[in-house]
Design an enzyme around this catalytic site. Structure first.
Site, PDB file in Angstrom:
ATOM      1  N   HIS A   1       0.807  -1.197   0.175  1.00  0.00           N
ATOM      2  CA  HIS A   1       0.100  -0.163   0.087  1.00  0.00           C
ATOM      3  C   HIS A   1       0.778   1.177   0.028  1.00  0.00           C
ATOM      4  O   HIS A   1       0.734   2.148  -0.633  1.00  0.00           O
ATOM      5  CB  HIS A   1      -0.974  -0.192   1.242  1.00  0.00           C
ATOM      6  CG  HIS A   1      -1.841   1.122   1.416  1.00  0.00           C
ATOM      7  ND1 HIS A   1      -3.154   1.100   1.038  1.00  0.00           N
ATOM      8  CD2 HIS A   1      -1.439   2.493   1.511  1.00  0.00           C
ATOM      9  CE1 HIS A   1      -3.697   2.432   1.109  1.00  0.00           C
ATOM     10  NE2 HIS A   1      -2.642   2.979   1.755  1.00  0.00           N
ATOM     11  N   GLU A   2       1.888   1.329   0.971  1.00  0.00           N
ATOM     12  CA  GLU A   2       2.460   2.436   0.965  1.00  0.00           C
ATOM     13  C   GLU A   2       3.464   2.726  -0.105  1.00  0.00           C
ATOM     14  O   GLU A   2       3.998   3.738  -0.633  1.00  0.00           O
ATOM     15  CB  GLU A   2       3.308   2.661   2.367  1.00  0.00           C
ATOM     16  CG  GLU A   2       2.518   2.542   3.568  1.00  0.00           C
ATOM     17  CD  GLU A   2       1.542   3.618   3.631  1.00  0.00           C
ATOM     18  OE1 GLU A   2       1.787   4.564   3.158  1.00  0.00           O
ATOM     19  OE2 GLU A   2       0.318   3.506   4.093  1.00  0.00           O
TER      20      GLU A   2
ATOM     21  N   HIS B   1       1.625   4.427  -2.711  1.00  0.00           N
ATOM     22  CA  HIS B   1       1.870   5.985  -2.445  1.00  0.00           C
ATOM     23  C   HIS B   1       3.210   6.333  -2.975  1.00  0.00           C
ATOM     24  O   HIS B   1       3.466   7.255  -3.648  1.00  0.00           O
ATOM     25  CB  HIS B   1       1.486   6.423  -1.008  1.00  0.00           C
ATOM     26  CG  HIS B   1       0.088   6.348  -0.605  1.00  0.00           C
ATOM     27  ND1 HIS B   1      -0.913   6.955  -1.138  1.00  0.00           N
ATOM     28  CD2 HIS B   1      -0.283   5.494   0.304  1.00  0.00           C
ATOM     29  CE1 HIS B   1      -1.924   6.706  -0.681  1.00  0.00           C
ATOM     30  NE2 HIS B   1      -1.810   5.824   0.257  1.00  0.00           N
TER      31      HIS B   1
ATOM     32  N   GLU C   1      -4.677   7.609  -3.267  1.00  0.00           N
ATOM     33  CA  GLU C   1      -5.253   6.305  -2.713  1.00  0.00           C
ATOM     34  C   GLU C   1      -5.450   5.034  -3.857  1.00  0.00           C
ATOM     35  O   GLU C   1      -5.322   4.026  -3.603  1.00  0.00           O
ATOM     36  CB  GLU C   1      -6.464   6.425  -1.841  1.00  0.00           C
ATOM     37  CG  GLU C   1      -6.886   5.258  -0.872  1.00  0.00           C
ATOM     38  CD  GLU C   1      -5.830   5.193   0.352  1.00  0.00           C
ATOM     39  OE1 GLU C   1      -5.123   6.077   0.586  1.00  0.00           O
ATOM     40  OE2 GLU C   1      -6.163   4.034   1.150  1.00  0.00           O
TER      41      GLU C   1
HETATM   42 ZN    ZN Z   1      -3.003   5.040   1.719  1.00  0.00          ZN
END
Ligand code: ZN
Length: 472
Positions: A236-237, A240, A266
């Protein structure tokens, strides 16, 4: 900082916020923007980089000047204090300690929304959401969320009634944290997070800080008995981070070198976490890697165990721990409540009841306490209202962008099984990252996928995957 230092810290933060706001909204900045706008050499081609930067700078300047600096300072101070009291109230599971602060936050957020205003037929929520998702209104969010909720509820009912749910054995394994760390670092490298332009560290709540495309810092977390959480949080990170690293370096600090919105940000994290990281083909590769790293500790796990284990659906109380299918229900509940709070139709004192009623209705669960209920998230205490829907919009944009990438590259997923992820990263670089803020989120979606945002791609993704895993 010692806990009694909070009031002074609040005043310091308030002063800095006020000074930064006064600088950004000074008449000199306004005059410089106007001077550039009047220069036909700079604006002759409205699609040029300079003209595009100017349009966005003008929008940001005009928006910021609608707020009095005093209110900006007040908000910074309140957010500092309210966050502190929220953390204490949450630890003690005592909503009455947080309630007066939430009342102050609602009051200030309503005054802030008044400063920005909203379009005819709109509502206060719209005025605030614009900071996180430009162009987004509550009415539009509702038209996207309503069909999504209906379809999700149908899917959840079927999943919960499955007689052949996947094994949870993978999530019950205890694996040493140092080996987990080596493992997720290798995944981060493999999917394309550039460690020469970034770092990966550990924190309680994972996050990403992008200072410049060459300095992007992300964090993850580890629990001995939850490798899945470490993989999901890291991917997830990384999503980003890969976005931040993919922004134009020659436009750093300018709109064209900035992210579009929180929803689009996101979408990038969710894509790597869910569309890739919970896909069958990813686990064909990852299962082999698991065996290489953890050896005998995972030898008893079949492919079905790890892939199924990464996709378990279970309605629960905590948003940040929610699975892909139930996650959006958590967001819809928060969206409905903050909309009411901002309209003056829901008082702070009534938030726990309203919260718990919706959890019963949407997820069929009884919230046991306010710590696992309406006090679980930091957002409202930091004066962030109008923010939550960006998470679900992120899921929707993610699914839609991902479908477009799969159409453009039919062999995309087959590559994951061999550990090949570069084609997706490159597609995102070319179709999302490089544009910076050239388009607003809805426009970018149209340009990159050929269609306006819809709940269909996300539902297709969830329905086809979960039908196979749960034997529906
Ligand atoms: Zn996030």
């Amino acid at each position: 900082m010692p806990s009694n230092g909070i009031d002074h810290r609040g005043r310091q933060v308030s002063l800095l916020a006020r000074m930064a706001h006064e600088e950004a909204t000074s008449t000199q900045v306004g005059e410089l923007i106007a001077e550039c706008e009047a220069d036909s050499d700079l604006t002759a081609d409205p699609t040029s980089d300079t003209a595009t930067n100017l349009v966005r700078l003008r929008r940001d300047y005009d928006r910021a000047t609608r707020l009095p600096s005093a209110l900006v300072g007040e908000e910074a101070e309140l957010a500092t204090q309210a966050q502190h009291h929220w953390a204490k109230a949450r630890a003690a599971d005592d909503f009455s300690q947080f309630q007066p602060w939430l009342t102050k936050v609602i009051d200030l957020m309503r005054r802030k929304a008044e400063c920005f205003g909203w379009a005819d037929g709109g509502e206060p929520w719209d005025g605030l959401a614009e900071d996180y998702e430009p162009g987004c209104t509550a009415a539009w969010v509702e038209t996207v969320f309503t069909p999504l909720r209906e379809r999700l509820q149908g899917l959840l009912d079927r999943v919960m009634g499955s007689r052949t749910p996947p094994s949870n054995a993978f999530n019950e394994l205890c694996l040493p944290v140092d080996a987990q760390e080596r493992f997720v670092r290798s995944i981060a490298t493999q999917i394309g997070f550039d460690f020469d332009c970034g770092r990966l560290d550990v924190s309680t709540h994972p996050f990403c800080s992008g200072f410049h495309p060459t300095d992007v810092r992300i964090t993850t977390r580890f629990h001995e008995n939850n490798l899945n959480d470490a993989i999901g949080s890291t991917m997830h990170e990384c999503g980003h981070g890969i976005y931040e690293q993919g922004l134009r370096r020659d436009m750093a600090g300018l709109p064209l070198g900035s992210a579009v919105s929180l929803g689009i940000h996101e979408s990038q994290s969710r894509m790597w976490e869910n569309q890739v990281g919970r896909s069958e083909s990813f686990w064909h590769w990852c299962h082999g890697e698991l065996n290489k790293t953890f050896g005998s500790a995972v030898a008893g796990l079949s492919f079905e165990d790890v892939y199924g284990g990464a996709n378990i659906v279970r309605p629960d109380f905590i948003r940040v721990e929610a699975d892909e299918a139930t996650y959006n229900m958590h967001i819809m509940i928060r969206f409905e409540l903050e909309r009411l709070m901002l309209k003056g139709e829901l008082d702070a004192a009534d938030v726990p009841t309203a919260w718990n009623e919706r959890y019963r209705e949407y997820l069929g669960i009884d919230v046991p306490d306010n710590t696992r209920g309406c006090m679980q998230d930091i957002h409202w205490s930091m004066c962030a209202m109008g923010y939550f829907p960006t998470y679900t919009l992120g899921n929707l944009y993610s699914a839609q962008l991902y479908e477009a990438a799969c159409v453009a590259m039919p062999d995309l997923e087959a590559g994951y099984a061999k550990g090949e992820f570069a084609p997706l990263r490159t597609w995102l670089n070319d179709n999302v990252h490089v544009h910076g803020r050239r388009y607003e989120a809805a426009e970018l979606c149209q340009v990159a996928t050929g269609s306006p945002l819809s709940a269909d791609p996300l539902m297709r993704h969830l329905e086809s995957k979960l039908s196979a895993i749960y034997g529906l």
